[in-house]
Write an enzyme that holds these catalytic residues in place. Structure first.
Site, PDB file in Angstrom:
ATOM      1  N   ILE A 271       2.314   2.516   2.049  1.00  0.00           N
ATOM      2  CA  ILE A 271       3.976   2.921   3.034  1.00  0.00           C
ATOM      3  C   ILE A 271       4.416   1.639   2.469  1.00  0.00           C
ATOM      4  CG2 ILE A 271       4.550   2.188   5.403  1.00  0.00           C
ATOM      5  CD1 ILE A 271       1.902   3.565   6.578  1.00  0.00           C
TER       6      ILE A 271
ATOM      7  N   THR B 134       6.784  -1.479  11.151  1.00  0.00           N
ATOM      8  CA  THR B 134       6.111  -0.448  11.478  1.00  0.00           C
ATOM      9  C   THR B 134       4.603  -0.621  11.532  1.00  0.00           C
ATOM     10  OG1 THR B 134       7.109   0.368   9.549  1.00  0.00           O
ATOM     11  CG2 THR B 134       7.766   0.648  11.120  1.00  0.00           C
TER      12      THR B 134
ATOM     13  N   ARG C  70       1.775  -3.632  12.911  1.00  0.00           N
ATOM     14  CA  ARG C  70       0.889  -4.422  13.897  1.00  0.00           C
ATOM     15  C   ARG C  70       1.633  -5.259  14.161  1.00  0.00           C
ATOM     16  NH1 ARG C  70      -1.077   0.144  13.405  1.00  0.00           N
ATOM     17  NH2 ARG C  70      -3.568  -0.180  12.934  1.00  0.00           N
TER      18      ARG C  70
ATOM     19  N   GLU D  13       1.453  -3.094  24.195  1.00  0.00           N
ATOM     20  CA  GLU D  13       2.663  -1.718  24.184  1.00  0.00           C
ATOM     21  C   GLU D  13       2.188  -1.124  25.548  1.00  0.00           C
ATOM     22  OE1 GLU D  13       2.136   0.540  21.197  1.00  0.00           O
ATOM     23  OE2 GLU D  13       2.397  -1.038  19.529  1.00  0.00           O
TER      24      GLU D  13
ATOM     25  N   HIS E  60       5.867   2.819  19.113  1.00  0.00           N
ATOM     26  CA  HIS E  60       4.795   2.867  18.306  1.00  0.00           C
ATOM     27  C   HIS E  60       4.541   4.569  17.214  1.00  0.00           C
ATOM     28  CE1 HIS E  60       0.726   1.167  16.836  1.00  0.00           C
ATOM     29  NE2 HIS E  60       1.020   1.788  16.306  1.00  0.00           N
TER      30      HIS E  60
ATOM     31  N   GLY F 153       0.960  -1.415  -0.109  1.00  0.00           N
ATOM     32  CA  GLY F 153       0.036  -0.649   0.130  1.00  0.00           C
ATOM     33  C   GLY F 153       0.842   1.598   0.096  1.00  0.00           C
TER      34      GLY F 153
END
Length: 307
Positions: free
Chosen positions: A155, A233, A235, A264, A282, A153
């Site tokens: 990114i 980077t 999930r 997290e 994150h 996509g």
């Protein structure tokens, strides 16, 4: 006066323009009172009487959403909606918007930063130097190597574009291959296992779904090169953290750069003890430019839906 709950801690951090726009349009703004990601119980309480919410990765499952009696729109601060019960929203006519492409460049930059830092052992070298140890540490190069991009996509495409400057060979995997990317960047779409076996660097850019949870586990790590570098980077759910720990500890792969975890801070606390991993909070999307752009776009999405 309609009320808007804003949960992302970075919202408007570098500029108050987005918040001022809401207030100027007659909205009451309620900001995250906890200074962290909200729990389900906290979210139930805070969302009870709001008309709109700008949400990061805080939980918006059906149980939480059922407590929101006035909710008219959800504005996702980012693009991943796996923390939102989309079916519930469809059934209750609650539109869900995203800030598409607002942070793509920032995440692609951070992905490449992690890739370089792990390959060249930047953090380890820095740590040694601070202890006045000027011994040399051998590292691996990036230029001319093979990059495997899982998910192409916005990114993933951004990472591929940056890799071209390093003259990397690009392998890609996506359920929906993009012929334009293949042609423009000389990328080759291959089978998933082929990408794992042949890539020197592997980077993940997928949403967390039932199909992608634990996409990389013991079997997949066993296919990778001993010099492979893994970057995530996207999930945390994409990686079996127990299997990753074993692969890193036993040097079955070179290293990993992770900006996301299943929980997290991570529950697999042993990961923090390894030298061949770089951790992120994150934070890949947390550049000044991206934060300002996401904040404004999240507000624009709310205004557009209310109009």
């Amino acid at each position: 006066m309609p009320k808007v709950l804003i949960t992302p801690r970075s919202f408007g951090k570098h500029s108050d323009e987005a918040k001022r726009i809401l207030i100027a349009n007659g909205y009451e703004v309620v900001e995250n009172p906890y200074g962290r990601i909200l729990t389900e119980e906290e979210m139930k309480k805070e969302i009870a009487d709001v008309d709109a919410v700008i949400v990061g990765i805080d939980p918006l499952n059906g149980e939480v959403l059922s407590c929101a009696k006035n909710l008219k729109v959800i504005s996702k601060y980012g693009v991943g909606t796996d923390n939102i019960d989309i079916e519930f929203c469809k059934g209750h006519n609650i539109p869900v918007t995203v800030t598409r492409n607002a942070n793509s460049d920032s995440v692609a930059d951070f992905t490449f930063a992690l890739m370089l830092a792990i390959a060249r052992r930047v953090v380890e070298i820095d740590k040694s130097c601070r202890a006045l140890n000027w011994g040399k540490k051998a590292s691996i190069g990036v230029h001319g190597k093979t990059l495997g991009v899982i998910g192409t996509g916005a990114i993933g495409r951004g990472v591929i574009k940056r890799a071209c400057g390093f003259e990397m060979k690009i392998l890609a995997y996506d359920v929906y291959p993009d012929d334009e990317i293949a042609q423009e960047y000389d990328a080759t779409y291959v089978e998933f296992e082929t990408l794992l076996k042949e890539s020197d660097f592997i980077t993940l850019h997928l949403p967390a779904t039932r199909e992608t949870t634990d996409l990389l586990s013991e079997k997949e790590f066993s296919m990778m090169k001993e010099t492979a570098v893994l970057i995530n980077t996207a999930r945390g759910e994409l990686i079996d953290e127990d299997a990753l720990y074993d692969a890193l500890k036993n040097k079955r792969i070179w290293g990993a750069g992770l900006d996301v975890f299943k929980k997290e801070p991570p529950e697999k606390i042993e990961l923090l003890e390894l030298e061949n991993i770089i951790l992120g909070a994150h934070a890949a999307a947390s550049s000044v430019d991206a934060v300002n752009k996401m904040s404004l776009m999240a507000v624009e999405n709310i205004l557009a839906n209310f109009k």
